[in-house]
Design an enzyme around this catalytic site. Structure first.
Site, PDB file in Angstrom:
ATOM      1  N   HIS A 123     -92.732  -0.273 -42.722  1.00  0.00           N
ATOM      2  CA  HIS A 123     -93.297  -0.826 -41.520  1.00  0.00           C
ATOM      3  C   HIS A 123     -94.433   0.258 -41.090  1.00  0.00           C
ATOM      4  O   HIS A 123     -95.554  -0.374 -40.660  1.00  0.00           O
ATOM      5  CB  HIS A 123     -92.191  -0.870 -40.327  1.00  0.00           C
ATOM      6  CG  HIS A 123     -91.332  -2.051 -40.904  1.00  0.00           C
ATOM      7  ND1 HIS A 123     -91.242  -3.351 -40.822  1.00  0.00           N
ATOM      8  CD2 HIS A 123     -90.246  -1.801 -41.515  1.00  0.00           C
ATOM      9  CE1 HIS A 123     -90.335  -3.807 -41.226  1.00  0.00           C
ATOM     10  NE2 HIS A 123     -89.564  -2.931 -42.015  1.00  0.00           N
ATOM     11  N   ARG A 132    -105.569  -5.225 -41.422  1.00  0.00           N
ATOM     12  CA  ARG A 132    -104.120  -6.220 -41.223  1.00  0.00           C
ATOM     13  C   ARG A 132    -103.676  -6.445 -39.792  1.00  0.00           C
ATOM     14  O   ARG A 132    -103.813  -7.638 -39.314  1.00  0.00           O
ATOM     15  CB  ARG A 132    -103.086  -5.662 -41.960  1.00  0.00           C
ATOM     16  CG  ARG A 132    -101.911  -6.346 -41.987  1.00  0.00           C
ATOM     17  CD  ARG A 132    -100.605  -5.491 -42.431  1.00  0.00           C
ATOM     18  NE  ARG A 132     -99.411  -5.936 -42.021  1.00  0.00           N
ATOM     19  CZ  ARG A 132     -98.453  -5.942 -41.024  1.00  0.00           C
ATOM     20  NH1 ARG A 132     -99.164  -5.369 -40.196  1.00  0.00           N
ATOM     21  NH2 ARG A 132     -97.428  -6.409 -40.856  1.00  0.00           N
ATOM     22  N   GLY A 156     -90.154 -12.822 -40.171  1.00  0.00           N
ATOM     23  CA  GLY A 156     -90.409 -11.714 -40.706  1.00  0.00           C
ATOM     24  C   GLY A 156     -91.018 -10.712 -39.783  1.00  0.00           C
ATOM     25  O   GLY A 156     -92.075  -9.994 -40.137  1.00  0.00           O
ATOM     26  N   GLU A 179     -85.992 -11.607 -38.042  1.00  0.00           N
ATOM     27  CA  GLU A 179     -86.252 -10.260 -38.959  1.00  0.00           C
ATOM     28  C   GLU A 179     -84.870 -10.301 -39.428  1.00  0.00           C
ATOM     29  O   GLU A 179     -83.909 -10.378 -38.742  1.00  0.00           O
ATOM     30  CB  GLU A 179     -86.389  -9.064 -38.136  1.00  0.00           C
ATOM     31  CG  GLU A 179     -86.509  -7.852 -38.983  1.00  0.00           C
ATOM     32  CD  GLU A 179     -87.152  -8.005 -40.415  1.00  0.00           C
ATOM     33  OE1 GLU A 179     -88.323  -8.479 -40.391  1.00  0.00           O
ATOM     34  OE2 GLU A 179     -86.585  -7.641 -41.431  1.00  0.00           O
ATOM     35  N   GLU A 208     -83.968 -18.696 -43.367  1.00  0.00           N
ATOM     36  CA  GLU A 208     -83.602 -20.012 -43.795  1.00  0.00           C
ATOM     37  C   GLU A 208     -82.334 -20.377 -43.297  1.00  0.00           C
ATOM     38  O   GLU A 208     -81.732 -21.456 -43.209  1.00  0.00           O
ATOM     39  CB  GLU A 208     -83.416 -19.776 -45.545  1.00  0.00           C
ATOM     40  CG  GLU A 208     -84.852 -19.559 -46.125  1.00  0.00           C
ATOM     41  CD  GLU A 208     -85.188 -18.139 -46.297  1.00  0.00           C
ATOM     42  OE1 GLU A 208     -85.860 -17.689 -47.011  1.00  0.00           O
ATOM     43  OE2 GLU A 208     -84.724 -17.357 -45.275  1.00  0.00           O
ATOM     44  N   GLU A 222     -96.683 -12.669 -41.298  1.00  0.00           N
ATOM     45  CA  GLU A 222     -97.431 -11.808 -42.251  1.00  0.00           C
ATOM     46  C   GLU A 222     -96.687 -11.593 -43.572  1.00  0.00           C
ATOM     47  O   GLU A 222     -95.602 -10.942 -43.581  1.00  0.00           O
ATOM     48  CB  GLU A 222     -97.752 -10.415 -41.755  1.00  0.00           C
ATOM     49  CG  GLU A 222     -98.840  -9.716 -42.449  1.00  0.00           C
ATOM     50  CD  GLU A 222     -98.350  -9.062 -43.597  1.00  0.00           C
ATOM     51  OE1 GLU A 222     -98.211  -9.754 -44.624  1.00  0.00           O
ATOM     52  OE2 GLU A 222     -97.949  -7.877 -43.556  1.00  0.00           O
ATOM     53  N   GLU A 231     -93.283 -10.861 -53.979  1.00  0.00           N
ATOM     54  CA  GLU A 231     -92.170 -10.833 -53.196  1.00  0.00           C
ATOM     55  C   GLU A 231     -91.573 -12.536 -52.964  1.00  0.00           C
ATOM     56  O   GLU A 231     -90.540 -12.782 -52.498  1.00  0.00           O
ATOM     57  CB  GLU A 231     -92.369 -10.325 -51.848  1.00  0.00           C
ATOM     58  CG  GLU A 231     -92.630  -8.765 -51.877  1.00  0.00           C
ATOM     59  CD  GLU A 231     -92.812  -8.327 -50.359  1.00  0.00           C
ATOM     60  OE1 GLU A 231     -93.424  -7.152 -50.271  1.00  0.00           O
ATOM     61  OE2 GLU A 231     -92.414  -8.935 -49.531  1.00  0.00           O
TER      62      GLU A 231
HETATM   63  N1  LIG Z   1     -95.251  -8.511 -47.745  1.00  0.00           N
HETATM   64  C1  LIG Z   1     -95.013  -8.592 -46.448  1.00  0.00           C
HETATM   65  N2  LIG Z   1     -95.649  -9.243 -45.794  1.00  0.00           N
HETATM   66  N3  LIG Z   1     -93.560  -8.310 -46.148  1.00  0.00           N
HETATM   67  C2  LIG Z   1     -93.289  -8.341 -44.856  1.00  0.00           C
HETATM   68  C3  LIG Z   1     -91.690  -8.622 -44.772  1.00  0.00           C
HETATM   69  C4  LIG Z   1     -90.819  -8.615 -43.598  1.00  0.00           C
HETATM   70  O1  LIG Z   1     -90.493 -10.018 -43.391  1.00  0.00           O
HETATM   71  C5  LIG Z   1     -88.947  -9.824 -43.470  1.00  0.00           C
HETATM   72  N4  LIG Z   1     -88.650 -10.798 -43.936  1.00  0.00           N
HETATM   73  C6  LIG Z   1     -89.017 -11.339 -45.410  1.00  0.00           C
HETATM   74  N5  LIG Z   1     -88.178 -12.517 -45.513  1.00  0.00           N
HETATM   75  C7  LIG Z   1     -87.506 -12.944 -44.619  1.00  0.00           C
HETATM   76  C8  LIG Z   1     -86.685 -13.856 -44.338  1.00  0.00           C
HETATM   77  N6  LIG Z   1     -86.490 -14.937 -45.100  1.00  0.00           N
HETATM   78  N7  LIG Z   1     -86.206 -13.938 -42.941  1.00  0.00           N
HETATM   79  C9  LIG Z   1     -86.281 -12.948 -42.223  1.00  0.00           C
HETATM   80  N8  LIG Z   1     -86.952 -11.965 -42.324  1.00  0.00           N
HETATM   81  C10 LIG Z   1     -87.841 -11.764 -43.725  1.00  0.00           C
HETATM   82  C11 LIG Z   1     -88.649  -8.384 -44.138  1.00  0.00           C
HETATM   83  O2  LIG Z   1     -87.379  -7.982 -43.752  1.00  0.00           O
HETATM   84  C12 LIG Z   1     -89.976  -7.680 -43.683  1.00  0.00           C
HETATM   85  O3  LIG Z   1     -89.662  -6.874 -42.319  1.00  0.00           O
END
Ligand SMILES: N=C(N)NCC[C@H]1O[C@@H](n2cnc3c(N)ncnc32)[C@H](O)[C@@H]1O
Length: 444
Positions: A123, A132, A156, A179, A208, A222, A231
């Protein structure tokens, strides 16, 4: 005597039945055993999925690509199975195949994935990325009027910065901040600390699995990874779009493009391959192929491509419309390219990056862009470098054509392989060279 005779008859009857039953039972067992040895017991072939590309050698071996469905007719040999691919028969290496029903402990690797986002490290990297984070702030700011009364989801949300931008720079009716990782513990406090608890509601959940009070007008996230898709968080975004975005709702980003350019990479090539030619007066050149395999078989993340290393004008090879793209489209994405070389140099490989676009909520309003390419302010993604196995000298006016194919891993769902096919036509030649290709796993 009479009783004795009856008992005797009964005994004879029973033993005849028993011996009949035993002989039937034994013949069935023998049949089954024989059937297994000759392979006839499974007349129906079993379908497997190819985990990797394989190029067969000789007429006996079948070639196939990752994701191909392979019909297996005989598994009697451990390492090589008799198979059928699109009507062709031959042997295939069993180690390249995965049975769809075989339990993969966790194709999404969620524990590891969300674990990596549970601490501040990633983070901090994302929040330190000014282009960004500032782009998302500008998106909220420039749409602040149109956001009044709207319901927004921040998928997220991490530490919640986009949700806090919404709460502080606009007047939405509600913001659902979602999150799944442990960082959500801090997000709750950040929402309160910044006076947004009245409008921002935090959902500590995988998106989901959400149960929301209502559908949303805007889905902002993002989600972009290296090479745009790594990812595959994008799948979560599309699933949530299909479930919770109102008809006519807005996706931010609204679209995303993957760009590519043929490039020089002198430093990488000299430091990783030429380095072995003469080491303190000693010949280490036999290690060059080993170095090639170790350093160039996978893409190089966070490559800082210099504009002067671009041999052509970059081109967009893949575009995703986030309002219409389907999860199934993500399995295999192909983009063609044709570059004209703009200066004499050495083609060491190709570099890729992405851009995302944010349509305005106001009819005719400006579309904002986050461009992670070499001509924009560097971001934490930088660019991705795909090194070819042998440098190719090029002249101005030469042509480099080909295709890039992003193949999602059918088992490890956050991974993909990127195959680059290329061919070259010198400016004074009529025909292209033969097509060459190289497959780069990212990472499986
Ligand atoms: N490549 C990125 N921008 N990654 C950011 C990913 C952020 O989204 C969160 N995240 C990713 N997928 C999910 C999901 N399906 N549900 C909730 N949070 C998510 C993850 O924990 C992180 O804080």
């Amino acid at each position: 005597l009479c009783l004795g005779r009856e008992r005797f008859n009964l005994f004879v009857c029973l033993s005849v039945c028993l011996s009949a039953f035993l002989s039937v039972y034994l013949s069935v067992c023998l049949l089954e055993m024989n059937g297994d040895e000759s392979g006839e017991s499974n007349p129906e072939p079993e379908e497997f999925i190819a985990l990797e590309d394989f190029t067969g050698s000789g007429a006996e071996q079948l070639s196939f690509a990752v994701g191909d469905r392979i019909l297996i007719h005989d598994q009697s040999c451990a390492d090589w199975w008799w198979a059928e691919v699109e009507g062709r028969y031959g042997y295939v290496p069993s180690g390249y195949l995965h049975h769809p029903d075989a339990e993969v402990e966790d194709g999404w690797q969620d524990e590891e994935y969300f674990g990596s986002y549970g601490t501040l490290k990633l983070h901090l990297e994302m929040l330190s990325d000014r282009p960004r984070t500032e782009t998302y702030r500008q998106v909220i700011l420039s749409n602040s009027t149109a956001l009044r009364g709207k319901v927004v989801m921040d998928l997220g949300c991490g530490t919640g910065i986009i949700s806090l931008f919404c709460g502080r720079l606009a007047e939405p009716a509600a913001v659902y901040a979602v999150e799944a990782s442990a960082v959500a513990e801090h997000t709750e406090r950040l929402v309160k600390l910044n006076g947004c608890e009245g409008v921002v509601t935090l959902f500590k959940s995988r998106a989901e699995e959400l149960n929301l009070p209502s559908k949303v007008d805007v889905l902002v996230s993002e989600w972009m990874g290296n090479c745009l898709l790594f990812e595959f968080m994008v799948e979560s975004v599309l699933c949530v779009r299909d479930r919770w975005l109102k008809e006519g709702g807005m996706m931010w980003p609204s679209s995303a493009t993957l760009s590519l350019v043929p490039c020089q990479a002198d430093d990488d090539y000299s430091q990783k391959v030429e380095f072995w030619e003469n080491l303190y007066g000693l010949d280490y050149s036999c290690l060059q192929p080993v170095a090639q395999e170790e350093f160039f078989s996978k893409p190089k993340f966070s490559h800082q491509l210099k504009p002067e290393d671009c041999l052509s004008t970059p081109c967009d090879v893949i575009t995703l419309d986030m309002h219409t793209v389907k999860v199934s489209d993500l399995e295999k994405l192909r983009g063609e390219f044709q570059f004209t070389v703009e200066r004499r140099g050495t083609l060491h490989g190709f570099s890729a990056w992405f851009s995302t676009f944010f349509q305005s909520l106001d009819e005719g309003g400006p579309t904002l862009e986050l461009n992670t390419g070499p001509h924009s302010e560097p971001t934490h993604w930088k660019q991705t470098l795909f090194m070819l196995d042998a440098p190719i000298p090029v002249e101005e006016g030469d042509c480099v054509g080909g295709a890039i194919i992003l193949h999602r891993n059918p088992v490890w769902r956050r991974h993909m392989s990127i195959t680059i096919e290329w061919r070259k036509k010198s400016r004074n030649e009529a025909a292209f060279s033969e097509v060459k290709s190289k497959r780069f796993p990212m990472w499986r």
